[in-house]
Design an enzyme around this catalytic site. Sequence first.
Site, short mmCIF file in Angstrom:
data_model
loop_
_atom_site.label_atom_id
_atom_site.label_comp_id
_atom_site.label_asym_id
_atom_site.label_seq_id
_atom_site.Cartn_x
_atom_site.Cartn_y
_atom_site.Cartn_z
N PHE A 122 1.02 -1.03 0.20
CA PHE A 122 -0.28 0.13 0.11
C PHE A 122 1.03 1.41 0.26
CE2 PHE A 122 -2.77 3.00 2.68
CZ PHE A 122 -4.08 2.96 1.69
N GLY A 130 4.31 12.65 4.29
CA GLY A 130 4.22 11.44 5.33
C GLY A 130 2.69 11.59 5.94
N GLU A 363 1.29 3.68 9.94
CA GLU A 363 -0.11 4.03 9.59
C GLU A 363 -0.70 5.86 10.58
OE1 GLU A 363 -1.86 2.69 8.06
OE2 GLU A 363 -0.87 0.41 7.70
C1 LIG Z 1 9.19 0.74 8.80
C2 LIG Z 1 8.33 1.48 8.39
C3 LIG Z 1 7.01 1.01 7.71
C4 LIG Z 1 6.58 1.39 6.47
N1 LIG Z 1 5.52 1.41 5.63
C5 LIG Z 1 4.47 2.00 4.53
C6 LIG Z 1 4.07 1.87 3.79
O1 LIG Z 1 3.89 0.17 3.03
N2 LIG Z 1 3.18 2.48 2.91
C7 LIG Z 1 3.46 3.80 3.12
O2 LIG Z 1 2.52 4.50 2.23
N3 LIG Z 1 3.96 4.18 3.73
C8 LIG Z 1 4.52 3.19 4.82
N4 LIG Z 1 5.41 4.17 5.93
C9 LIG Z 1 5.66 5.56 5.95
C10 LIG Z 1 4.57 5.80 7.18
O3 LIG Z 1 3.11 5.87 6.84
C11 LIG Z 1 4.70 7.17 7.90
O4 LIG Z 1 6.56 7.77 8.09
C12 LIG Z 1 4.31 8.42 8.68
O5 LIG Z 1 2.90 7.79 7.95
C13 LIG Z 1 4.48 9.91 8.81
O6 LIG Z 1 5.47 9.90 8.45
P1 LIG Z 1 6.59 11.19 7.89
O7 LIG Z 1 8.00 10.07 7.92
O8 LIG Z 1 6.62 11.80 6.94
O9 LIG Z 1 6.53 12.12 9.33
P2 LIG Z 1 6.10 13.79 9.32
O10 LIG Z 1 5.11 13.85 8.56
O11 LIG Z 1 6.79 14.15 8.48
O12 LIG Z 1 6.40 13.66 10.98
C14 LIG Z 1 6.91 14.38 11.59
C15 LIG Z 1 7.23 15.01 12.64
O13 LIG Z 1 6.34 16.31 13.11
C16 LIG Z 1 5.17 16.65 12.88
N5 LIG Z 1 3.81 16.28 12.47
C17 LIG Z 1 3.85 16.15 11.02
N6 LIG Z 1 2.78 16.66 10.27
C18 LIG Z 1 1.89 17.06 11.58
C19 LIG Z 1 0.34 17.85 11.66
N7 LIG Z 1 -0.65 17.30 10.75
N8 LIG Z 1 -0.05 18.71 13.13
C20 LIG Z 1 1.07 17.93 14.19
N9 LIG Z 1 2.05 17.71 14.53
C21 LIG Z 1 2.72 16.72 12.56
C22 LIG Z 1 4.21 15.05 14.30
O14 LIG Z 1 5.34 15.21 15.31
C23 LIG Z 1 4.94 13.68 13.38
O15 LIG Z 1 5.72 12.80 14.63
C24 LIG Z 1 6.22 2.86 6.95
C25 LIG Z 1 7.08 3.97 7.55
C26 LIG Z 1 7.67 3.23 8.59
C27 LIG Z 1 8.77 3.11 9.40
#
Ligand SMILES: Cc1cc2nc3c(=O)[nH]c(=O)nc-3n(C[C@H](O)[C@H](O)[C@H](O)COP(=O)(O)OP(=O)(O)OC[C@H]3O[C@@H](n4cnc5c(N)ncnc54)[C@H](O)[C@@H]3O)c2cc1C
Length: 379
Positions: A122, A130, A363
């Site tokens: 997915f 993210g 997620e």
């Molecule tokens: C092992 C692993 C498996 C994964 N598998 C999948 C997969 O199969 N498919 C897929 O699509 N993705 C996958 N992911 C990605 C994962 O779902 C995303 O990393 C996650 O949704 C967080 O996104 P980001 O890292 O860009 O965080 P960011 O959006 O950059 O957020 C970083 C931090 O900023 C803060 N923040 C961000 N936005 C807001 C807001 N609106 N309000 C308040 N605080 C905020 C929060 O504190 C957050 O922790 C996976 C990730 C990992 C580590």
Amino acid sequence: MDFSYTEEQIMFKESVRKFAEAEISPLIHQMETEKQTPRDLVRKMKEMGFYAVQYSEEYGGVGSSYIEYVIMMEEIARVYCSIAGHMGVSGMAAATIYNFGTEEQKMKYLPELLNGDAIGSFAFTEAATGSDAKAIRATAVRDGNDWVINGEKIFITNSTMPGYIALFCKDVEKDGKITNIIVPKDAKGYSTPKLVEKMGMHGMEVADVVLEDVRVPVENTTGGETMRGKGFQMLLAMTPLGKLSVCGQCVGMAQAALDAAVKYAKERVQRGEPIANFQSIQWIIGEMSTELAAARQMTLSTAYAKSVGKDITYDAARTRLFTSQVAHRAASNAMQVHGAFSYSTEFSVERIFRDAKLTEVYEGVNEIQRIIAASELLR
Ligand SMILES: Cc1cc2nc3c(=O)[nH]c(=O)nc-3n(C[C@H](O)[C@H](O)[C@H](O)COP(=O)(O)OP(=O)(O)OC[C@H]3O[C@@H](n4cnc5c(N)ncnc54)[C@H](O)[C@@H]3O)c2cc1C
């Protein structure tokens, strides 16, 4: 109200536990070192019907409910969460087709995905995308009867395993609105050049995905022409299911941490008696067991709501927020009970601690879960 499991559910729980202890547990060391999901284990889980539990029989499902699904997630994660994570994400691809696919797509893809012959992925996350799902950059352009897809996805679970990926991309003809497309992982131009080197969850394969002029027929638009540009709504509808799977994983890890803490507390002797006799240890174990009971009830309640067709957007956010915190605290507390030995890879608690951290992040990060939970009240 009767909150107890039915006899069938107890039998199912026991059979998953037996399977996990007999077939998954002996492979943990291998998975922790080789960092792969063993294909032979996939074959065995397929034979058990694990990929099909919550789906109806007409598409090859077992016909059970989301309650059985979270029971299964818990029992697998209790032994090794990576495998529950692998299954949860495969289930997200299947759920996307199950909930939004055309009848032809359901008949074509679901039997393979539900019997484990095809493993689902997915994919929405990209370098700039993210928590902000609308920032997707991967593009899909129509060329005659084909889609031509270009872009890069990161952190995509199971992307290295044969099967299908439910891919979110910008539909150029639809003003860049998001469309979901089913892409076979053996399509020309699809590659996974880099496995992500992770802190934990080593038995779950996660890689970056490159899509270079990937061509798939337009019939692969999930839900057909009418669903073009509605990928964001699909994403919002699907993520609560992913979260529910993670809730089951959290309960399983919290249970494993509690079991390990109780065992160690009874065995470890200090000042001539088991540390279980110390009130400080009893407090930790009492608190862990209380939080675990609450986390399990919340998970079952959300699974029940989903099973009877309710919208679980808010419940899934609250339950994921709480259960992930419970799993984190349980792993940390279990380490405290183990003292210095907790830091040794000889004991499972350090692995649970590493694995549990992911549940606060994937997620959707916990900050977003708080925002979703609050939005129900602040609208
Ligand atoms: C092992 C692993 C498996 C994964 N598998 C999948 C997969 O199969 N498919 C897929 O699509 N993705 C996958 N992911 C990605 C994962 O779902 C995303 O990393 C996650 O949704 C967080 O996104 P980001 O890292 O860009 O965080 P960011 O959006 O950059 O957020 C970083 C931090 O900023 C803060 N923040 C961000 N936005 C807001 C807001 N609106 N309000 C308040 N605080 C905020 C929060 O504190 C957050 O922790 C996976 C990730 C990992 C580590």
